[in-house]
Design a protein around this motif. Structure first.
Motif, PDB file in Angstrom:
ATOM      1  N   CYS A 115      -4.308   4.106   6.295  1.00 14.57           N
ATOM      2  CA  CYS A 115      -3.985   5.342   5.586  1.00 14.57           C
ATOM      3  C   CYS A 115      -4.682   5.324   4.235  1.00 14.57           C
ATOM      4  N   GLY A 143      -4.374   5.430   0.313  1.00  9.50           N
ATOM      5  CA  GLY A 143      -3.287   5.092  -0.586  1.00  9.50           C
ATOM      6  C   GLY A 143      -3.715   4.125  -1.674  1.00  9.50           C
ATOM      7  N   MET A 144      -2.738   3.815  -2.536  1.00  7.48           N
ATOM      8  CA  MET A 144      -2.961   2.937  -3.687  1.00  7.48           C
ATOM      9  C   MET A 144      -2.314   1.581  -3.434  1.00  7.48           C
ATOM     10  N   ARG A 156     -10.052   3.766   2.861  1.00  4.54           N
ATOM     11  CA  ARG A 156      -9.431   4.835   2.069  1.00  4.54           C
ATOM     12  C   ARG A 156      -8.417   4.296   1.056  1.00  4.54           C
ATOM     13  N   TRP A 157      -8.426   2.990   0.872  1.00  2.00           N
ATOM     14  CA  TRP A 157      -7.511   2.388  -0.095  1.00  2.00           C
ATOM     15  C   TRP A 157      -8.096   2.509  -1.497  1.00  2.00           C
ATOM     16  N   ARG A 158      -7.207   2.662  -2.466  1.00  2.00           N
ATOM     17  CA  ARG A 158      -7.582   2.674  -3.880  1.00  2.00           C
ATOM     18  C   ARG A 158      -6.928   1.470  -4.554  1.00  2.00           C
ATOM     19  N   GLU A 194       5.325   3.382   2.375  1.00  2.00           N
ATOM     20  CA  GLU A 194       4.932   2.205   1.607  1.00  2.00           C
ATOM     21  C   GLU A 194       4.921   1.021   2.566  1.00  2.00           C
ATOM     22  N   LEU A 243       0.866  -1.170   0.000  1.00  2.00           N
ATOM     23  CA  LEU A 243       0.000   0.000   0.000  1.00  2.00           C
ATOM     24  C   LEU A 243       0.908   1.226   0.000  1.00  2.00           C
ATOM     25  N   ALA A 244       0.848   1.989  -1.083  1.00  2.00           N
ATOM     26  CA  ALA A 244       1.593   3.243  -1.181  1.00  2.00           C
ATOM     27  C   ALA A 244       0.708   4.332  -0.590  1.00  2.00           C
ATOM     28  N   CYS A 245       0.971   4.654   0.657  1.00  2.00           N
ATOM     29  CA  CYS A 245       0.157   5.645   1.359  1.00  2.00           C
ATOM     30  C   CYS A 245       0.396   7.028   0.782  1.00  2.00           C
ATOM     31  N   ASP A 246      -0.630   7.851   0.807  1.00  2.00           N
ATOM     32  CA  ASP A 246      -0.536   9.199   0.273  1.00  2.00           C
ATOM     33  C   ASP A 246       0.494  10.055   1.019  1.00  2.00           C
ATOM     34  N   ASP A 247       0.841   9.675   2.260  1.00  2.00           N
ATOM     35  CA  ASP A 247       1.843  10.428   3.024  1.00  2.00           C
ATOM     36  C   ASP A 247       3.270  10.028   2.665  1.00  2.00           C
TER      37      ASP A 247
END
Length: 173
Positions: free
Chosen positions: A161, A163-164, A139-141, A74, A67-71
């Motif tokens: 978090c 993230g993608m 909130r995951w994409r 990873e 998960l690559a968090c927006d903050d």
């Protein structure tokens, strides 16, 4: 008698044939395939069910994802699935046995992300029997369509978090 063996003990062609029988050849268009694209299954958590004659009855594969968090953080994770059972053997407990065997292997798994499992599946089933919930996945994409209520996770290191989610390609040692 059914034996649960490491997935590596089964021919990859047999696994692919079983997946086609269980899910159809269009299975490769699903979002889960995009999430784990280019990765190899985590051997410590991937198993096959075989009968006394060695016939493949079912498989569970687990994949390195992140998960690559927006903050900017990873978080390594493991994507569980697919859990596939030969159509003529479904509803006989093979899929459940494979899930239980995989979860038994988690404490001894040394791969990154084994303490943060996720899957896309039926929340009523996976929550009730295996403790997967959508609590931290809201909130995951993902790189394709999915039903948010079916995005589930379990484990102490599951991130909370935005993230993608995507593949985590293993590096050669």
């Amino acid at each position: 008698m059914i034996a649960l063996v490491p997935l590596s003990a089964v021919e990859p062609e047999a696994v692919e044939a079983l997946l086609d029988r269980a899910f159809g050849p269009e299975r490769r268009t699903r979002t889960a395939y995009r999430v784990r694209a280019g990765t190899l299954p985590v051997p410590e958590l991937s198993f096959a069910a075989v009968d006394d004659a060695g016939a493949l009855l079912g498989t569970i594969q687990c994949w390195p994802v992140a998960l690559a968090c927006d903050d900017g953080a990873e978080v390594p994770m493991v994507m569980v699935g697919p859990v596939a059972v030969a159509p003529e053997r479904q509803q006989g407990g093979i899929g459940r046995a494979l899930m239980e065997r995989m979860l038994e292997a988690v404490p001894d798994c040394g791969a990154p992300g084994c303490d943060a499992l996720m899957l896309i599946g039926d929340p009523e089933y996976y929550a009730r029997f295996f403790g997967f919930t959508p609590e931290r996945t809201g909130r995951w994409r993902l790189p394709g369509p999915f039903e948010p209520r079916r995005l589930l996770a379990r484990g102490d290191s599951v991130p909370d978090c935005a993230g993608m989610l995507g593949p985590r390609v293993r590096q050669a040692a």
